[in-house]
Write a protein that holds these residues in place. Structure first.
Motif, PDB file in Angstrom:
ATOM      1  N   ARG A  76       0.867  -1.193   0.000  1.00 35.39           N
ATOM      2  CA  ARG A  76       0.000   0.000   0.000  1.00 35.39           C
ATOM      3  C   ARG A  76       0.893   1.228   0.000  1.00 35.39           C
ATOM      4  O   ARG A  76       1.793   1.352   0.842  1.00 35.39           O
ATOM      5  N   ALA A  77       0.639   2.129  -0.941  1.00 39.19           N
ATOM      6  CA  ALA A  77       1.534   3.279  -1.121  1.00 39.19           C
ATOM      7  C   ALA A  77       1.651   4.107   0.161  1.00 39.19           C
ATOM      8  O   ALA A  77       0.669   4.321   0.881  1.00 39.19           O
ATOM      9  N   ARG A  78       2.856   4.561   0.409  1.00 39.53           N
ATOM     10  CA  ARG A  78       3.116   5.477   1.523  1.00 39.53           C
ATOM     11  C   ARG A  78       4.147   6.496   1.055  1.00 39.53           C
ATOM     12  O   ARG A  78       4.882   6.281   0.091  1.00 39.53           O
ATOM     13  N   GLN A  79       4.182   7.617   1.763  1.00 35.63           N
ATOM     14  CA  GLN A  79       5.112   8.679   1.394  1.00 35.63           C
ATOM     15  C   GLN A  79       6.403   8.540   2.197  1.00 35.63           C
ATOM     16  O   GLN A  79       6.367   8.225   3.398  1.00 35.63           O
ATOM     17  N   PHE A  80       7.526   8.774   1.523  1.00 36.76           N
ATOM     18  CA  PHE A  80       8.824   8.769   2.210  1.00 36.76           C
ATOM     19  C   PHE A  80       8.802   9.797   3.334  1.00 36.76           C
ATOM     20  O   PHE A  80       8.334  10.920   3.151  1.00 36.76           O
ATOM     21  N   ASP A  81       9.325   9.397   4.499  1.00 37.81           N
ATOM     22  CA  ASP A  81       9.340  10.284   5.669  1.00 37.81           C
ATOM     23  C   ASP A  81      10.799  10.504   6.084  1.00 37.81           C
ATOM     24  O   ASP A  81      11.456   9.588   6.583  1.00 37.81           O
ATOM     25  N   LYS A  82      11.287  11.709   5.855  1.00 42.24           N
ATOM     26  CA  LYS A  82      12.717  11.949   6.106  1.00 42.24           C
ATOM     27  C   LYS A  82      13.088  11.819   7.581  1.00 42.24           C
ATOM     28  O   LYS A  82      14.240  11.553   7.906  1.00 42.24           O
TER      29      LYS A  82
END
Ligand code: 4NP
Length: 167
Positions: A76-82
Protein backbone atom coordinates in the motif's frame (compact mmCIF):
# COMPACT_ATOMS: atom_id res chain seq x y z
CA UNK A 1 25.87 -18.10 2.45
CA UNK A 2 23.07 -19.25 4.73
CA UNK A 3 20.66 -17.12 6.69
CA UNK A 4 22.70 -17.27 9.92
CA UNK A 5 25.65 -15.59 8.23
CA UNK A 6 23.70 -12.86 6.48
CA UNK A 7 23.37 -10.02 8.96
CA UNK A 8 20.17 -8.07 8.94
CA UNK A 9 20.00 -5.56 6.12
CA UNK A 10 17.22 -3.02 5.70
CA UNK A 11 16.43 -2.02 2.12
CA UNK A 12 14.00 0.68 1.00
CA UNK A 13 12.95 1.23 -2.62
CA UNK A 14 11.81 4.74 -3.56
CA UNK A 15 10.15 6.17 -6.68
CA UNK A 16 7.90 9.15 -7.35
CA UNK A 17 4.41 7.78 -6.75
CA UNK A 18 5.06 4.42 -4.99
CA UNK A 19 2.50 2.75 -7.25
CA UNK A 20 4.64 1.50 -10.16
CA UNK A 21 8.40 1.00 -9.89
CA UNK A 22 9.19 0.89 -6.17
CA UNK A 23 6.32 -1.42 -5.12
CA UNK A 24 7.36 -3.68 -8.00
CA UNK A 25 10.94 -3.72 -6.68
CA UNK A 26 9.58 -4.33 -3.18
CA UNK A 27 7.44 -7.33 -4.28
CA UNK A 28 10.15 -8.77 -6.53
CA UNK A 29 12.77 -8.50 -3.80
CA UNK A 30 10.47 -10.10 -1.24
CA UNK A 31 9.90 -13.12 -3.46
CA UNK A 32 13.51 -13.44 -4.56
CA UNK A 33 14.73 -13.15 -0.96
CA UNK A 34 12.21 -15.78 0.14
CA UNK A 35 13.42 -18.10 -2.63
CA UNK A 36 16.91 -17.90 -1.09
CA UNK A 37 15.53 -18.41 2.41
CA UNK A 38 16.49 -14.87 3.42
CA UNK A 39 13.11 -13.33 4.14
CA UNK A 40 14.02 -13.15 7.84
CA UNK A 41 17.42 -11.57 7.19
CA UNK A 42 16.21 -8.71 5.03
CA UNK A 43 13.79 -5.91 5.80
CA UNK A 44 12.28 -4.76 2.51
CA UNK A 45 9.88 -1.85 1.99
CA UNK A 46 9.04 0.90 -0.50
CA UNK A 47 7.87 4.52 -0.42
CA UNK A 48 7.13 7.42 -2.75
CA UNK A 49 8.48 10.94 -2.87
CA UNK A 50 4.92 12.19 -3.46
CA UNK A 51 1.85 11.51 -1.37
CA UNK A 52 -0.82 11.47 -4.10
CA UNK A 53 -1.47 7.72 -3.96
CA UNK A 54 -1.06 7.00 -0.24
CA UNK A 55 -2.98 3.89 0.79
CA UNK A 56 -3.45 2.61 -2.75
CA UNK A 57 -2.39 -0.73 -4.18
CA UNK A 58 0.08 -0.52 -7.08
CA UNK A 59 -1.21 0.65 -10.45
CA UNK A 60 -3.39 -2.07 -12.01
CA UNK A 61 -1.16 -2.22 -15.09
CA UNK A 62 1.91 -2.87 -12.97
CA UNK A 63 0.04 -5.46 -10.92
CA UNK A 64 -1.05 -7.25 -14.10
CA UNK A 65 2.41 -7.31 -15.67
CA UNK A 66 4.02 -8.39 -12.40
CA UNK A 67 1.42 -11.15 -11.91
CA UNK A 68 2.34 -12.55 -15.33
CA UNK A 69 5.82 -13.10 -13.87
CA UNK A 70 4.58 -14.60 -10.63
CA UNK A 71 4.73 -11.52 -8.37
CA UNK A 72 1.72 -10.55 -6.28
CA UNK A 73 2.11 -6.82 -5.55
CA UNK A 74 0.28 -6.06 -2.31
CA UNK A 75 2.14 -3.00 -1.00
CA UNK A 76 0.00 0.00 0.00
CA UNK A 77 1.53 3.28 -1.12
CA UNK A 78 3.12 5.48 1.52
CA UNK A 79 5.11 8.68 1.39
CA UNK A 80 8.82 8.77 2.21
CA UNK A 81 9.34 10.28 5.67
CA UNK A 82 12.72 11.95 6.11
CA UNK A 83 12.41 11.92 9.90
CA UNK A 84 12.20 8.13 10.11
CA UNK A 85 13.12 6.47 6.82
CA UNK A 86 16.75 7.57 6.72
CA UNK A 87 17.19 5.99 10.15
CA UNK A 88 15.12 2.87 9.59
CA UNK A 89 16.99 1.71 6.46
CA UNK A 90 20.61 0.90 5.59
CA UNK A 91 20.19 1.43 1.84
CA UNK A 92 17.67 3.49 -0.10
CA UNK A 93 17.38 2.60 -3.79
CA UNK A 94 15.99 5.19 -6.19
CA UNK A 95 14.85 4.75 -9.78
CA UNK A 96 15.84 7.96 -11.57
CA UNK A 97 17.67 11.28 -11.28
CA UNK A 98 14.58 13.10 -10.04
CA UNK A 99 14.19 10.67 -7.13
CA UNK A 100 17.90 11.07 -6.37
CA UNK A 101 17.81 14.84 -6.26
CA UNK A 102 14.56 14.82 -4.28
CA UNK A 103 16.19 12.63 -1.62
CA UNK A 104 19.29 14.79 -1.70
CA UNK A 105 17.07 17.73 -0.73
CA UNK A 106 15.41 15.73 2.05
CA UNK A 107 18.64 14.28 3.51
CA UNK A 108 19.48 15.76 6.91
CA UNK A 109 23.13 14.67 6.95
CA UNK A 110 25.79 13.31 4.64
CA UNK A 111 25.23 9.91 6.29
CA UNK A 112 21.62 10.06 5.12
CA UNK A 113 22.74 10.83 1.60
CA UNK A 114 25.35 8.05 1.59
CA UNK A 115 22.53 5.54 1.92
CA UNK A 116 20.95 6.59 -1.38
CA UNK A 117 21.88 4.48 -4.41
CA UNK A 118 20.56 4.12 -7.94
CA UNK A 119 18.90 0.71 -8.25
CA UNK A 120 19.78 0.79 -11.94
CA UNK A 121 23.50 0.84 -11.15
CA UNK A 122 23.21 -2.89 -10.46
CA UNK A 123 21.80 -3.75 -13.91
CA UNK A 124 24.05 -6.11 -15.87
CA UNK A 125 21.83 -6.88 -18.90
CA UNK A 126 19.97 -4.52 -21.28
CA UNK A 127 23.11 -2.47 -21.90
CA UNK A 128 24.26 -2.24 -18.28
CA UNK A 129 23.69 0.45 -15.64
CA UNK A 130 20.86 2.85 -16.42
CA UNK A 131 17.99 4.65 -14.74
CA UNK A 132 14.64 2.88 -14.45
CA UNK A 133 12.19 5.03 -16.39
CA UNK A 134 8.72 5.86 -15.14
CA UNK A 135 6.19 3.68 -17.01
CA UNK A 136 3.15 5.57 -15.66
CA UNK A 137 2.47 7.51 -18.85
CA UNK A 138 3.68 4.67 -21.08
CA UNK A 139 2.28 1.49 -22.58
CA UNK A 140 2.53 -2.24 -21.86
CA UNK A 141 6.09 -2.45 -23.15
CA UNK A 142 7.20 0.24 -20.71
CA UNK A 143 5.82 -1.72 -17.77
CA UNK A 144 7.52 -4.90 -18.97
CA UNK A 145 10.81 -3.09 -19.53
CA UNK A 146 10.71 -1.58 -16.03
CA UNK A 147 10.14 -5.10 -14.65
CA UNK A 148 13.00 -6.51 -16.73
CA UNK A 149 15.37 -3.92 -15.30
CA UNK A 150 14.14 -4.29 -11.73
CA UNK A 151 14.37 -8.12 -11.79
CA UNK A 152 17.94 -7.95 -13.10
CA UNK A 153 18.97 -5.38 -10.48
CA UNK A 154 17.36 -7.33 -7.62
CA UNK A 155 19.19 -10.53 -8.66
CA UNK A 156 22.45 -8.62 -8.63
CA UNK A 157 21.72 -7.06 -5.25
CA UNK A 158 21.07 -10.49 -3.76
CA UNK A 159 24.22 -11.91 -5.33
CA UNK A 160 26.25 -9.09 -3.79
CA UNK A 161 24.70 -9.68 -0.41
CA UNK A 162 25.51 -13.39 -0.79
CA UNK A 163 29.14 -12.72 -1.60
CA UNK A 164 29.97 -9.65 0.49
CA UNK A 165 27.12 -9.30 3.00
CA UNK A 166 26.88 -5.66 1.97
CA UNK A 167 26.17 -3.60 -1.14
P1 4NP B 1 6.09 5.50 -9.94
O1 4NP B 1 5.19 6.06 -11.14
O2 4NP B 1 6.93 6.66 -9.49
O3 4NP B 1 6.92 4.43 -10.59
O4 4NP B 1 5.14 4.99 -8.89
C1 4NP B 1 4.35 7.16 -10.97
C2 4NP B 1 3.07 6.99 -10.51
C3 4NP B 1 2.23 8.07 -10.35
C4 4NP B 1 2.68 9.33 -10.65
C5 4NP B 1 3.97 9.52 -11.10
C6 4NP B 1 4.81 8.42 -11.25
N1 4NP B 1 1.82 10.44 -10.53
O5 4NP B 1 2.22 11.55 -10.90
O6 4NP B 1 0.68 10.28 -10.04
Amino acid sequence: MDIQTVSKLRLLFVCLGNICRSPAADGIMHLKAAERGWDEALTIDSAGIGGWHVGQLPDSRMRKHAAQRGYDLVHRARQFDKETDFDRFDYIFVMDEQNYSDLRSLARTSDDMDKVRYLGNYITHFGGPQVIPDPYYGGPRDFDFALDLIENACDQLLDRIAHHNRL
